[in-house]
Write a protein that holds these residues in place. Structure first.
Motif, PDB file in Angstrom:
ATOM      1  N   ALA A 129      19.760  71.449  10.873  1.00 12.62           N
ATOM      2  CA  ALA A 129      20.959  70.588  11.519  1.00 12.62           C
ATOM      3  C   ALA A 129      20.197  69.255  12.154  1.00 12.62           C
ATOM      4  CB  ALA A 129      21.915  71.084  12.409  1.00 12.62           C
ATOM      5  N   SER A 130      19.137  69.944  12.873  1.00 14.56           N
ATOM      6  CA  SER A 130      17.959  68.605  13.727  1.00 14.56           C
ATOM      7  C   SER A 130      17.656  67.658  12.589  1.00 14.56           C
ATOM      8  CB  SER A 130      17.080  69.210  14.353  1.00 14.56           C
ATOM      9  OG  SER A 130      17.637  70.086  15.432  1.00 14.56           O
ATOM     10  N   ILE A 131      17.275  68.068  11.264  1.00 11.66           N
ATOM     11  CA  ILE A 131      16.861  67.101  10.363  1.00 11.66           C
ATOM     12  C   ILE A 131      17.731  66.217   9.882  1.00 11.66           C
ATOM     13  CG2 ILE A 131      15.385  66.990   8.244  1.00 11.66           C
ATOM     14  CD1 ILE A 131      14.347  70.020   8.753  1.00 11.66           C
ATOM     15  N   LEU A 132      18.894  66.803   9.568  1.00 10.28           N
ATOM     16  CA  LEU A 132      19.829  65.952   8.930  1.00 10.28           C
ATOM     17  C   LEU A 132      20.440  64.953  10.021  1.00 10.28           C
ATOM     18  CD1 LEU A 132      22.592  67.034   6.782  1.00 10.28           C
ATOM     19  CD2 LEU A 132      23.345  65.707   8.721  1.00 10.28           C
ATOM     20  N   ILE A 133      20.632  65.528  11.213  1.00 11.07           N
ATOM     21  CA  ILE A 133      21.115  64.616  12.553  1.00 11.07           C
ATOM     22  C   ILE A 133      20.022  63.503  12.664  1.00 11.07           C
ATOM     23  CG2 ILE A 133      21.344  64.489  15.033  1.00 11.07           C
ATOM     24  CD1 ILE A 133      22.822  67.513  14.855  1.00 11.07           C
ATOM     25  N   LEU A 134      18.749  63.695  12.718  1.00 14.96           N
ATOM     26  CA  LEU A 134      18.031  62.720  12.886  1.00 14.96           C
ATOM     27  C   LEU A 134      17.841  61.694  11.770  1.00 14.96           C
ATOM     28  CD1 LEU A 134      15.090  61.786  14.471  1.00 14.96           C
ATOM     29  CD2 LEU A 134      13.815  63.248  12.745  1.00 14.96           C
ATOM     30  N   ALA A 135      17.913  62.121  10.699  1.00 14.36           N
ATOM     31  CA  ALA A 135      18.024  61.132   9.415  1.00 14.36           C
ATOM     32  C   ALA A 135      19.461  60.356   9.567  1.00 14.36           C
ATOM     33  CB  ALA A 135      18.272  61.976   8.260  1.00 14.36           C
ATOM     34  N   ALA A 136      20.787  60.967   9.903  1.00 11.24           N
ATOM     35  CA  ALA A 136      21.686  60.102  10.305  1.00 11.24           C
ATOM     36  C   ALA A 136      21.766  59.087  11.409  1.00 11.24           C
ATOM     37  CB  ALA A 136      22.914  61.278  10.419  1.00 11.24           C
ATOM     38  N   SER A 137      21.216  59.800  12.477  1.00 15.12           N
ATOM     39  CA  SER A 137      21.301  58.906  13.643  1.00 15.12           C
ATOM     40  C   SER A 137      20.211  57.743  13.648  1.00 15.12           C
ATOM     41  CB  SER A 137      21.121  59.701  14.909  1.00 15.12           C
ATOM     42  OG  SER A 137      19.816  60.609  15.004  1.00 15.12           O
ATOM     43  N   THR A 138      19.232  57.850  12.680  1.00 13.31           N
ATOM     44  CA  THR A 138      18.015  57.088  12.743  1.00 13.31           C
ATOM     45  C   THR A 138      18.102  56.071  11.595  1.00 13.31           C
ATOM     46  OG1 THR A 138      16.668  58.676  13.948  1.00 13.31           O
ATOM     47  CG2 THR A 138      15.436  56.770  12.906  1.00 13.31           C
ATOM     48  N   PHE A 139      18.449  56.670  10.526  1.00 12.74           N
ATOM     49  CA  PHE A 139      18.524  55.836   9.219  1.00 12.74           C
ATOM     50  C   PHE A 139      19.794  55.376   8.846  1.00 12.74           C
ATOM     51  CE2 PHE A 139      14.920  59.118   8.415  1.00 12.74           C
ATOM     52  CZ  PHE A 139      13.872  58.536   8.880  1.00 12.74           C
ATOM     53  N   SER A 154      21.256  52.538  11.133  1.00 12.33           N
ATOM     54  CA  SER A 154      20.436  51.346  11.014  1.00 12.33           C
ATOM     55  C   SER A 154      20.664  50.587   9.751  1.00 12.33           C
ATOM     56  CB  SER A 154      18.974  51.569  11.724  1.00 12.33           C
ATOM     57  OG  SER A 154      18.399  52.568  10.620  1.00 12.33           O
ATOM     58  N   GLY A 155      21.316  51.237   8.864  1.00 14.26           N
ATOM     59  CA  GLY A 155      21.442  50.318   7.711  1.00 14.26           C
ATOM     60  C   GLY A 155      20.287  51.031   6.672  1.00 14.26           C
ATOM     61  N   ASN A 156      19.554  52.067   6.849  1.00 11.33           N
ATOM     62  CA  ASN A 156      18.545  52.679   5.911  1.00 11.33           C
ATOM     63  C   ASN A 156      18.964  53.754   5.123  1.00 11.33           C
ATOM     64  OD1 ASN A 156      15.691  50.946   6.467  1.00 11.33           O
ATOM     65  ND2 ASN A 156      16.601  51.549   8.442  1.00 11.33           N
ATOM     66  N   GLN A 157      20.271  53.505   4.400  1.00 11.18           N
ATOM     67  CA  GLN A 157      20.751  54.716   3.558  1.00 11.18           C
ATOM     68  C   GLN A 157      19.883  54.998   2.534  1.00 11.18           C
ATOM     69  OE1 GLN A 157      22.545  52.088   4.716  1.00 11.18           O
ATOM     70  NE2 GLN A 157      24.408  52.791   5.768  1.00 11.18           N
ATOM     71  N   HIS A 158      18.881  54.306   1.990  1.00  6.80           N
ATOM     72  CA  HIS A 158      17.943  54.512   0.897  1.00  6.80           C
ATOM     73  C   HIS A 158      17.237  55.625   1.115  1.00  6.80           C
ATOM     74  CE1 HIS A 158      15.823  51.644   3.372  1.00  6.80           C
ATOM     75  NE2 HIS A 158      14.987  52.107   2.785  1.00  6.80           N
ATOM     76  N   VAL A 159      16.720  56.058   2.511  1.00  3.24           N
ATOM     77  CA  VAL A 159      15.855  56.858   2.518  1.00  3.24           C
ATOM     78  C   VAL A 159      16.053  58.251   2.116  1.00  3.24           C
ATOM     79  CG1 VAL A 159      14.579  58.067   4.671  1.00  3.24           C
ATOM     80  CG2 VAL A 159      15.160  55.668   5.004  1.00  3.24           C
ATOM     81  N   ALA A 160      15.241  58.633   1.187  1.00  6.35           N
ATOM     82  CA  ALA A 160      15.730  59.898   0.483  1.00  6.35           C
ATOM     83  C   ALA A 160      14.365  61.002   0.393  1.00  6.35           C
ATOM     84  CB  ALA A 160      16.023  59.668  -1.014  1.00  6.35           C
ATOM     85  N   ASP A 161      13.274  60.481   1.008  1.00  6.66           N
ATOM     86  CA  ASP A 161      12.060  61.531   0.798  1.00  6.66           C
ATOM     87  C   ASP A 161      11.309  61.490   2.137  1.00  6.66           C
ATOM     88  OD1 ASP A 161      10.363  59.599   0.832  1.00  6.66           O
ATOM     89  OD2 ASP A 161      10.274  59.502  -1.377  1.00  6.66           O
ATOM     90  N   ILE A 162      10.587  62.431   2.253  1.00  8.99           N
ATOM     91  CA  ILE A 162       9.806  62.654   3.519  1.00  8.99           C
ATOM     92  C   ILE A 162       8.968  61.317   3.789  1.00  8.99           C
ATOM     93  CG2 ILE A 162       7.953  64.175   4.632  1.00  8.99           C
ATOM     94  CD1 ILE A 162       9.108  66.487   3.006  1.00  8.99           C
ATOM     95  N   PHE A 163       8.421  60.847   2.710  1.00 13.32           N
ATOM     96  CA  PHE A 163       7.373  59.688   2.979  1.00 13.32           C
ATOM     97  C   PHE A 163       8.181  58.545   3.789  1.00 13.32           C
ATOM     98  CE2 PHE A 163       4.900  61.563  -0.230  1.00 13.32           C
ATOM     99  CZ  PHE A 163       3.664  61.802   0.247  1.00 13.32           C
ATOM    100  N   ASP A 164       9.249  58.178   3.170  1.00 13.08           N
ATOM    101  CA  ASP A 164      10.103  57.243   3.749  1.00 13.08           C
ATOM    102  C   ASP A 164      10.446  57.502   5.209  1.00 13.08           C
ATOM    103  OD1 ASP A 164      10.071  55.604   1.155  1.00 13.08           O
ATOM    104  OD2 ASP A 164      11.874  56.340   0.637  1.00 13.08           O
TER     105      ASP A 164
END
Length: 441
Positions: A275-285, A288-298
């Motif tokens: 849940a933390s990984i998904l929450i981090l992606a949701a709250s950070t990306f 902020s308009g970075n919905q394209h982030v789809a992998d670990i590198f990004d």
């Protein structure tokens, strides 16, 4: 009595993982907490499979694209996992057989061979995720080229061999320590990202949009496939037998109680990390308009500028490396259990590990050299699709065995539990058929 309901046919002398079978003493006459601590360990090894690098890819994609909406899918998947792992440990304790041995005892050799092939494919896919995850982490931390990182992962064969010689409790301690590292890393990331509480709580409630939106449904099924790991069902039914409890009615009843607590608490920790990984992606990306982030590198590249500190990216990579190495430990054991259980063939642990790792290293190495970071990220997602497809072939036999009165006697699944687990099985089968259709379409 139907053919299925016939009792087990097996040799009692051939225990699962014989080198560590019943090797950890349970203190007699001790209090609740002391006994519980003696049973703690197998649940942690199982929980590792629910936070491996494959989970990261699906959680990051889900959080960045759809915010907190798919939190409910992680929660439901985790509840499925808690129920299925309870069945797995119960099978191991009551029948004193791991799931692979139970299949060999019950099914025709041809069926067993097919199940073994599917299971080996799933373990290779899981190992592929570990190889890629560890290689990505080494690249992010030290700038090591992906192809070199993939080759470097072969070295852990020697590390695993050394750990296995020191005793099973030692392996459990290493795994527990690495889980603490992952927890601390994501605890810090949560403090930095400052997610909103009410959207998180709303995300934990299932939404009809998940089913109606094809893109969201596809990622949701990927999360399910990455969360409920098929090889964990084989693993848990074996390693729970490492405890030296009385093999009578009362002893087994006590073992089921404490092993279930160990499993449930460990899987709740895995839920928090997922849940933390998904929450981090949701709250950070996502916000902020970075919905394209789809992998670990990004994700790694954007954490520093968005959270304002380079430590965020470093800890993200450290947690990924700890996750990959933890999964390596449990993958080794699962491979050994499956081969010995289905085929009754014993290989030296280092040889079994080397074979499994090479099966994963070769495609990862080829893709990393030819296609680089983008190719390895796609290969990581593909490994989760393969795992999801294999899941039904492990879940259905497990539910069949634990629902048989002739096989489980007084410990058979009750009417309510039996209904629940068959519903879970049906949901998994239907979703995986849909995933298969979408993948090939």
């Amino acid at each position: 009595m139907t053919n299925f309901d016939k009792a087990w046919r097996f040799e009692r002398s051939k225990s699962s993982l014989p080198e560590v079978f019943s090797s950890i003493k349970i203190p007699e006459g001790a209090g609740f907490w002391k006994k519980l601590m003696a049973f703690v360990g197998p649940g942690l090894l199982v929980a590792v499979g629910y936070m491996d690098p494959g989970n990261w890819a699906t959680d990051i994609a889900g959080g960045s694209q759809f915010g907190y909406t798919l939190l409910s899918v992680i929660l439901i998947s985790n509840l499925f996992a808690i129920v299925l792992q309870h069945l797995s440990l119960k099978l191991g304790i009551v029948a004193e057989r791991d799931l692979a041995q139970a299949c060999r005892d019950h099914f025709h050799p041809t069926v067993n061979f097919v199940l073994w092939i599917f299971c080996e494919i799933a373990i290779a896919a899981c190992d592929l995720a570990e190889v890629i995850g560890s290689a990505i982490a080494l690249n992010l931390l030290f700038g090591l080229p992906l192809s070199w990182g993939v080759v470097f992962t072969v070295v852990d064969v020697l590390v695993i061999l050394m750990l296995q010689q020191k005793g099973f409790r030692y392996i459990e301690s290493i795994v527990g320590g690495l889980i603490v590292v992952i927890l601390l890393c994501f605890g810090y990331e949560m403090i930095l990202s400052q997610p909103e509480i009410f959207p998180i709580l709303k995300g934990l409630v299932p939404s009809k949009e998940i089913v109606l939106n094809p893109s969201m449904l596809y990622i949701a099924i990927g999360i399910l496939g990455a969360t409920v790991m098929p090889h964990n069902l084989y693993l848990h039914s074996s390693i729970v037998q490492t405890r030296d409890y009385a093999r009578d009615r009362e002893g087994k009843k006590m073992a089921i109680q404490f092993a279930t607590i160990d499993s449930t608490v460990s899987l709740l920790i895995a839920f928090f990390i997922n849940a933390s990984i998904l929450i981090l992606a949701a709250s950070t990306f996502h916000t902020s308009g970075n919905q394209h982030v789809a992998d670990i590198f990004d994700a790694h590249k954007l954490l520093t500028p968005l959270l304002g500190t380079s430590l965020a990216s470093v800890l993200f990579a450290v947690a990924l490396l700890a996750s990959g190495q933890n999964s390596t430990l449990t993958g080794t054991l699962a491979g050994q259990i499956v081969m010995e259980g289905f085929l009754n063939i014993r290989l030296k642990p280092w040889l079994r590990r080397l074979i499994t790792r090479l099966v994963a290293v070769v495609p990862a190495l080829v893709v990393s050299i030819m296609y680089g970071a983008e190719g390895t990220s796609k290969l990581l997602v593909l490994s989760q699709v393969i795992l999801s497809m294999q899941l039904s072939f492990a879940v259905i036999p497990l539910v069949m065995f634990t629902s048989s009165k002739a096989k489980m006697k007084e410990f058979v699944n009750g009417p309510i539990l039996k209904t629940v687990v068959w519903v879970i099985s049906l949901i998994i089968v239907v979703l995986n058929l849909y995933l298969l259709y979408e993948t090939f379409k």
